[in-house]
Design a protein around this motif. Structure first.
Motif, PDB file in Angstrom:
ATOM      1  N   GLU A   1       0.974  -1.050   0.124  1.00  0.00           N
ATOM      2  CA  GLU A   1      -0.288  -0.007  -0.001  1.00  0.00           C
ATOM      3  C   GLU A   1       1.219   1.229  -0.101  1.00  0.00           C
ATOM      4  O   GLU A   1       0.418   2.281  -0.418  1.00  0.00           O
ATOM      5  N   LEU A   2       1.953   1.290   0.935  1.00  0.00           N
ATOM      6  CA  LEU A   2       2.904   2.530   0.819  1.00  0.00           C
ATOM      7  C   LEU A   2       3.407   2.766  -0.919  1.00  0.00           C
ATOM      8  O   LEU A   2       3.451   3.951  -1.408  1.00  0.00           O
ATOM      9  N   ARG A   3       4.055   1.437  -1.152  1.00  0.00           N
ATOM     10  CA  ARG A   3       4.426   2.100  -3.026  1.00  0.00           C
ATOM     11  C   ARG A   3       3.306   2.098  -3.758  1.00  0.00           C
ATOM     12  O   ARG A   3       3.280   3.342  -5.044  1.00  0.00           O
ATOM     13  N   LEU A   4       2.388   1.969  -3.105  1.00  0.00           N
ATOM     14  CA  LEU A   4       0.651   2.592  -4.192  1.00  0.00           C
ATOM     15  C   LEU A   4       0.684   4.203  -4.525  1.00  0.00           C
ATOM     16  O   LEU A   4       0.278   5.219  -5.180  1.00  0.00           O
ATOM     17  N   ARG A   5       0.295   4.460  -2.635  1.00  0.00           N
ATOM     18  CA  ARG A   5       0.761   5.657  -2.476  1.00  0.00           C
ATOM     19  C   ARG A   5       2.141   6.467  -2.957  1.00  0.00           C
ATOM     20  O   ARG A   5       1.357   7.375  -3.925  1.00  0.00           O
ATOM     21  N   VAL A   6       2.973   6.440  -2.835  1.00  0.00           N
ATOM     22  CA  VAL A   6       4.271   6.566  -3.492  1.00  0.00           C
ATOM     23  C   VAL A   6       3.598   6.892  -4.854  1.00  0.00           C
ATOM     24  O   VAL A   6       4.609   8.255  -5.813  1.00  0.00           O
ATOM     25  N   THR A   7       3.338   5.617  -6.256  1.00  0.00           N
ATOM     26  CA  THR A   7       3.825   5.814  -7.005  1.00  0.00           C
ATOM     27  C   THR A   7       2.154   7.373  -6.941  1.00  0.00           C
ATOM     28  O   THR A   7       2.069   7.726  -8.663  1.00  0.00           O
ATOM     29  N   ARG A   8       1.048   6.786  -6.705  1.00  0.00           N
ATOM     30  CA  ARG A   8      -0.070   7.932  -6.997  1.00  0.00           C
ATOM     31  C   ARG A   8       0.607   9.406  -6.867  1.00  0.00           C
ATOM     32  O   ARG A   8       0.639  10.079  -7.494  1.00  0.00           O
TER      33      ARG A   8
ATOM     34  N   SER B   1       8.459   7.085  -8.594  1.00  0.00           N
ATOM     35  CA  SER B   1       8.766   5.696  -8.831  1.00  0.00           C
ATOM     36  C   SER B   1       9.246   5.391  -7.110  1.00  0.00           C
ATOM     37  O   SER B   1       9.684   5.575  -6.682  1.00  0.00           O
ATOM     38  N   VAL B   2       9.269   3.709  -7.614  1.00  0.00           N
ATOM     39  CA  VAL B   2       9.101   2.850  -6.327  1.00  0.00           C
ATOM     40  C   VAL B   2      10.908   2.967  -6.127  1.00  0.00           C
ATOM     41  O   VAL B   2      11.492   3.032  -4.950  1.00  0.00           O
ATOM     42  N   ILE B   3      11.335   2.729  -7.626  1.00  0.00           N
ATOM     43  CA  ILE B   3      12.940   2.685  -7.379  1.00  0.00           C
ATOM     44  C   ILE B   3      13.040   4.410  -7.689  1.00  0.00           C
ATOM     45  O   ILE B   3      14.228   4.732  -6.224  1.00  0.00           O
ATOM     46  N   GLN B   4      12.772   5.414  -7.808  1.00  0.00           N
ATOM     47  CA  GLN B   4      12.797   6.595  -7.163  1.00  0.00           C
ATOM     48  C   GLN B   4      12.724   6.620  -5.469  1.00  0.00           C
ATOM     49  O   GLN B   4      13.890   7.358  -4.803  1.00  0.00           O
ATOM     50  N   PHE B   5      11.967   6.207  -5.541  1.00  0.00           N
ATOM     51  CA  PHE B   5      11.409   6.357  -3.527  1.00  0.00           C
ATOM     52  C   PHE B   5      12.995   5.177  -2.555  1.00  0.00           C
ATOM     53  O   PHE B   5      13.071   6.706  -1.888  1.00  0.00           O
ATOM     54  N   ARG B   6      12.774   4.599  -3.102  1.00  0.00           N
ATOM     55  CA  ARG B   6      14.602   3.566  -2.448  1.00  0.00           C
ATOM     56  C   ARG B   6      15.046   3.900  -2.564  1.00  0.00           C
ATOM     57  O   ARG B   6      16.683   4.011  -1.516  1.00  0.00           O
ATOM     58  N   ASP B   7      16.295   4.733  -3.825  1.00  0.00           N
ATOM     59  CA  ASP B   7      16.798   5.227  -4.010  1.00  0.00           C
ATOM     60  C   ASP B   7      16.892   6.983  -3.064  1.00  0.00           C
ATOM     61  O   ASP B   7      18.382   6.638  -2.553  1.00  0.00           O
ATOM     62  N   GLN B   8      15.824   7.122  -2.496  1.00  0.00           N
ATOM     63  CA  GLN B   8      15.742   8.421  -1.850  1.00  0.00           C
ATOM     64  C   GLN B   8      16.086   8.054   0.093  1.00  0.00           C
ATOM     65  O   GLN B   8      16.652   8.773   0.304  1.00  0.00           O
ATOM     66  N   LEU B   9      15.710   6.702   0.023  1.00  0.00           N
ATOM     67  CA  LEU B   9      15.565   6.266   0.893  1.00  0.00           C
ATOM     68  C   LEU B   9      17.039   5.752   1.220  1.00  0.00           C
ATOM     69  O   LEU B   9      17.682   5.850   2.330  1.00  0.00           O
ATOM     70  N   SER B  10      17.850   5.681   0.418  1.00  0.00           N
ATOM     71  CA  SER B  10      19.463   4.753   0.604  1.00  0.00           C
ATOM     72  C   SER B  10      19.892   5.803   0.939  1.00  0.00           C
ATOM     73  O   SER B  10      21.842   5.985   1.249  1.00  0.00           O
ATOM     74  N   ASP B  11      19.496   7.234  -0.115  1.00  0.00           N
ATOM     75  CA  ASP B  11      20.719   8.249   0.484  1.00  0.00           C
ATOM     76  C   ASP B  11      20.337   8.605   1.658  1.00  0.00           C
ATOM     77  O   ASP B  11      21.696   9.348   2.017  1.00  0.00           O
TER      78      ASP B  11
END
Length: 451
Positions: free
Chosen positions: A133-140, A144-154
């Protein structure tokens, strides 16, 4: 460099106007021509605005950050800041972040996929949703999920860099603590105290006669006596108070003493956290006042409210989904509330943690001992009350609050509180100095926008 920054800011004014209109739910005039930056999806709007060492910062990155800032302002119901002040701050923040990330990578710091997974899971827990559900909200929200995870990595990488280069340098000695404690009495005479009071109001009509006033005063005194005996104040508020807003257990909010009625301040100034004042008479009626919080800026709290609770923990797995765990705990709550089962018995039979053998008993806990989502739910309960099922990073919980008490920190606990406060202060100072040094050592080129 200063001239280029000003040029960049002027160029971005149309973007800021567009963002401000979005934040306020307005539409721009149809005949207004916006700069290409008005949409991050437009490729012609994506040009380089700065280069940090060898890495570019694009106009699209600045746009996204500005959009995020405005979304936060909307959520917080705050007025948008001055545009000319906001945009240079956003660009400078991106430059600092880029320089720090480069330093982290150049010096061998890395982030494992498992750490990103854990961070993603923590964010899902904080929002009371699962990862899907979190990924769905991020996409909305357009990421993208990849961008979101890259942000977390940073974010993880920057945190590890600070832990290595900043936190390791900060030391608080016993002499630092002794000096603070010596200076504390003098410090207490300065600054502006903030207090949070909870009240029970027994309203007195303007036309009330003496007999009616006496009857209302007796009612207020009964509430006062029960509060001083330690009965749950939130329960007494619901039973006695005539205040129009009974939410939040009668609490009036943490604010400066100058923003409270002088009558309230005089009655509560000598009191400690958890104490109940003598009955206060105002034109509105009789007030029973309890000190919930008392904070003097820069000084740690030396008394805390402790909670005694118990819980049942179910851990979702391949055989038990999160939804099934919630449903099972909801049924347990129903059984406890209707006196069909004892909470302790259900905990011993079902809870999946070390407290099960104790009937789920977690003992007395001071603020900060539990994860935030658990503690926030527990703090809203009255003694004896059972929560709805809630999700934390450990699983799904059902909580019952047993009792609360006011506790003064021991001498050792007070010293640790002082140590933590001084460390936070020194960390902030050290970080600001370190960040300025990293920024100064980076090569930064600000680019003119394309004509």
């Amino acid at each position: 460099m200063t001239h280029r920054l000003k040029t960049f800011t002027v160029t971005m004014l149309a973007l800021a106007a567009s963002l401000q209109a979005q934040a306020q739910g307005l539409s721009l005039p149809a005949n207004r021509v916006l700069a290409p930056v008005a949409s991050p999806a437009q490729s012609q709007a994506d040009y380089i605005v700065a280069v940090v060492n060898s890495e570019p910062i694009t106009n699209r990155e600045v746009y996204r950050e500005a959009q995020r800032e405005y979304q936060q302002l909307v959520q917080q119901r705050r007025a948008p800041p001055d545009v000319q002040a906001l945009l240079p701050e956003i660009l400078e923040g991106l430059i600092n972040r880029k320089a720090q990330l480069q330093l982290a990578r150049d010096t061998g710091l890395r982030v494992e996929e498992s750490a990103i997974d854990q961070a993603e899971q923590s964010i899902a827990v904080q929002n009371q949703v699962d990862v899907a559900e979190l990924r769905l909200r991020v996409t909305r929200d357009g990421m993208s999920v990849i961008q979101f995870r890259d942000q977390l990595s940073d974010q993880i990488l920057m945190q590890r860099l600070r832990e290595r280069d900043v936190e390791s340098r900060v030391r608080i000695t016993e002499q630092d603590i002794d000096q603070f404690l010596r200076e504390q009495p003098a410090a207490e005479t300065k600054g502006d105290t903030q207090i949070n009071l909870a009240q029970i109001l027994i309203a007195v009509p303007e036309v009330a006669n003496a007999q009616q006033v006496d009857a209302l005063k007796l009612r207020a005194q009964r509430a006062l006596e029960r509060a001083r005996k330690g009965e749950d104040f939130a329960t007494l508020v619901r039973e006695f108070s005539d205040a129009t807003d009974l939410a939040n257990a009668g609490q009036l909010g943490l604010r400066s003493t100058t923003r409270y009625p002088e009558l309230f301040v005089r009655a509560t100034t000598p009191l400690s956290v958890g104490d109940v004042a003598e009955l206060v008479r105002s034109p509105a009626g009789f007030h029973v006042l309890k000190v919930v919080e008392k904070i003097r800026p820069g000084l740690p709290t030396m008394a805390v409210t402790q909670s005694h609770a118990r819980h049942i923990l179910l851990v979702p797995n391949a055989r038990l989904s999160e939804a099934e765990a919630r449903s099972k705990l909801a049924e347990f709550k129903k059984q406890v509330v209707t006196n069909q089962s004892e909470f302790a018995t259900l905990a011993r039979q079902n809870s999946q943690d070390g407290s099960a053998a104790l009937g789920g008993d977690l003992g007395w806990a001071s603020p900060g001992m539990f994860v935030p989502e658990f503690e926030a739910t527990m703090n809203r309960l009255a003694p004896g009350e059972v929560s709805d099922p809630l999700l934390s990073r450990f699983g799904v919980h059902l909580i019952q609050l047993l009792e609360r008490r006011k506790a003064t920190l021991t001498t050792e606990q007070q010293r640790e509180a002082v140590r933590a406060m001084l460390r936070e202060k020194k960390l902030e100072e050290a970080y600001q100095s370190w960040a300025q040094d990293v920024r100064a050592r980076a090569y930064v080129e600000l680019r003119e926008p394309p004509v």
